[in-house]
Write a protein that holds these residues in place. Structure first.
Motif, PDB file in Angstrom:
ATOM      1  N   VAL A  35       0.826  -1.210   0.000  1.00 44.91           N
ATOM      2  CA  VAL A  35       0.000   0.000   0.000  1.00 44.91           C
ATOM      3  C   VAL A  35       0.859   1.258   0.000  1.00 44.91           C
ATOM      4  O   VAL A  35       0.428   2.316  -0.459  1.00 44.91           O
ATOM      5  N   ILE A  36       2.090   1.132   0.528  1.00 45.06           N
ATOM      6  CA  ILE A  36       2.997   2.286   0.558  1.00 45.06           C
ATOM      7  C   ILE A  36       3.359   2.702  -0.861  1.00 45.06           C
ATOM      8  O   ILE A  36       3.417   3.905  -1.176  1.00 45.06           O
ATOM      9  N   SER A  37       3.609   1.718  -1.725  1.00 44.34           N
ATOM     10  CA  SER A  37       3.957   2.045  -3.110  1.00 44.34           C
ATOM     11  C   SER A  37       2.789   2.702  -3.831  1.00 44.34           C
ATOM     12  O   SER A  37       2.983   3.521  -4.734  1.00 44.34           O
ATOM     13  N   THR A  38       1.572   2.358  -3.427  1.00 41.68           N
ATOM     14  CA  THR A  38       0.387   2.967  -4.046  1.00 41.68           C
ATOM     15  C   THR A  38       0.216   4.410  -3.609  1.00 41.68           C
ATOM     16  O   THR A  38      -0.181   5.271  -4.400  1.00 41.68           O
ATOM     17  N   TYR A  39       0.545   4.693  -2.365  1.00 36.64           N
ATOM     18  CA  TYR A  39       0.323   6.026  -1.796  1.00 36.64           C
ATOM     19  C   TYR A  39       1.626   6.789  -1.561  1.00 36.64           C
ATOM     20  O   TYR A  39       1.633   7.741  -0.786  1.00 36.64           O
ATOM     21  N   TRP A  40       2.701   6.380  -2.229  1.00 40.67           N
ATOM     22  CA  TRP A  40       3.979   7.035  -1.956  1.00 40.67           C
ATOM     23  C   TRP A  40       3.955   8.520  -2.326  1.00 40.67           C
ATOM     24  O   TRP A  40       4.645   9.327  -1.700  1.00 40.67           O
ATOM     25  N   THR A  41       3.160   8.895  -3.340  1.00 39.25           N
ATOM     26  CA  THR A  41       3.081  10.317  -3.706  1.00 39.25           C
ATOM     27  C   THR A  41       2.419  11.127  -2.591  1.00 39.25           C
ATOM     28  O   THR A  41       2.772  12.293  -2.377  1.00 39.25           O
ATOM     29  N   TRP A  42       1.468  10.520  -1.893  1.00 40.61           N
ATOM     30  CA  TRP A  42       0.837  11.192  -0.756  1.00 40.61           C
ATOM     31  C   TRP A  42       1.874  11.441   0.345  1.00 40.61           C
ATOM     32  O   TRP A  42       1.940  12.534   0.916  1.00 40.61           O
ATOM     33  N   ILE A  43       2.652  10.403   0.623  1.00 41.53           N
ATOM     34  CA  ILE A  43       3.682  10.518   1.653  1.00 41.53           C
ATOM     35  C   ILE A  43       4.713  11.569   1.263  1.00 41.53           C
ATOM     36  O   ILE A  43       5.135  12.385   2.088  1.00 41.53           O
ATOM     37  N   ALA A  44       5.128  11.555  -0.009  1.00 41.79           N
ATOM     38  CA  ALA A  44       6.130  12.514  -0.482  1.00 41.79           C
ATOM     39  C   ALA A  44       5.605  13.943  -0.382  1.00 41.79           C
ATOM     40  O   ALA A  44       6.336  14.867   0.014  1.00 41.79           O
ATOM     41  N   LYS A  45       4.336  14.135  -0.731  1.00 47.19           N
ATOM     42  CA  LYS A  45       3.747  15.471  -0.633  1.00 47.19           C
ATOM     43  C   LYS A  45       3.695  15.935   0.824  1.00 47.19           C
ATOM     44  O   LYS A  45       4.009  17.094   1.130  1.00 47.19           O
ATOM     45  N   GLY A  46       3.304  15.024   1.703  1.00 43.18           N
ATOM     46  CA  GLY A  46       3.259  15.374   3.118  1.00 43.18           C
ATOM     47  C   GLY A  46       4.632  15.672   3.679  1.00 43.18           C
ATOM     48  O   GLY A  46       4.808  16.612   4.466  1.00 43.18           O
ATOM     49  N   LEU A  47       5.635  14.908   3.248  1.00 46.51           N
ATOM     50  CA  LEU A  47       7.006  15.139   3.694  1.00 46.51           C
ATOM     51  C   LEU A  47       7.502  16.502   3.227  1.00 46.51           C
ATOM     52  O   LEU A  47       8.133  17.237   3.996  1.00 46.51           O
ATOM     53  N   GLY A  48       7.209  16.843   1.992  1.00 43.02           N
ATOM     54  CA  GLY A  48       7.628  18.142   1.468  1.00 43.02           C
ATOM     55  C   GLY A  48       7.034  19.287   2.260  1.00 43.02           C
ATOM     56  O   GLY A  48       7.724  20.271   2.574  1.00 43.02           O
TER      57      GLY A  48
END
Length: 218
Positions: A9-22
């Motif tokens: 599921v992390i690979s599916t939502y990695w863009t969400w995580i990256a946006k939040g990290l930014g």
């Protein structure tokens, strides 16, 4: 029945995580810059010979070290809008709250660092004809800077961790994005584990950067 891990599921939502990290990095860096400036000003007020400035500096430090950050964020974003009609964007409100509170902690760090420099340094500078401002900039500040590097770095780590609290006012930083992804997938362990590892990695990198800076200063 044991918990079944689904790390895919992390690979599916990695863009969400990256946006939040930014956004977490943006809020943390911006808040830290403003907090460093605020802390220095308040520290100078705190050690000022002018009574009103000294009282203001002390009141600022005591107030923002006493109030929980989550309470201040809620009061500032929701309460202030209700009382005054002033509405801040969530990101701006988060930056202001982080800046003001951590500015109080940094002010006390700066005050301790400045006062740790022997008074004889001031007297020697005055005997050479230096003005108070020149004495502070040329002689006192460089020595105090070396002293405050470690506690300031610790405050930076705290700032990074505290940035997660702005999620309560709808800022889509790392924690908020993890919460949304969790609600969509019902996979809390995976997303919160990744979020925790990211915070740990950032804290370690910040600590190492502070250590390198301290070593170079030596």
């Amino acid at each position: 029945m044991g918990y079944e891990f689904h790390w895919e599921v992390i690979s599916t939502y990695w863009t969400w995580i990256a946006k939040g990290l930014g956004l977490t990095l943006y809020i943390s860096i911006l808040s830290m810059v403003f907090a460093l400036i605020t802390g220095l000003l308040v520290a100078l007020f705190r050690i000022s010979k002018w009574l009103l400035l000294a009282l203001f500096g002390r009141a600022y430090i005591e107030f923002f070290r006493a109030i929980p950050l989550i309470v201040f964020i809620i009061w500032f974003y929701y309460g202030l809008a209700m009382v005054t009609g002033i509405n801040f964007e969530p990101i701006m409100a988060g930056v202001i709250c982080l800046t003001m509170q951590h500015g109080g902690y940094l002010a006390e760090i700066y005050r301790s660092g400045i006062q740790a420099v022997p008074k004889g340094q001031w007297e020697a500078a005055y005997s050479l004809g230096y003005s108070p401002s020149r004495t502070f900039i040329k002689i006192i500040a460089p020595q105090a800077f070396k002293i405050v590097i470690p506690p300031t770095a610790n405050q930076g780590v705290s700032m990074l961790k505290d940035s997660a609290l702005v999620s309560i006012i709808g800022v889509n930083e790392l924690m908020r994005q993890s919460q949304i992804a969790t609600s969509n997938t019902f996979r809390p362990f995976e997303f919160y584990t990744v979020a925790a590892l990211i915070y740990i990695a950032l804290a370690i990198m910040l600590s190492q950067l502070a250590q390198l800076t301290e070593d170079r200063m030596k």
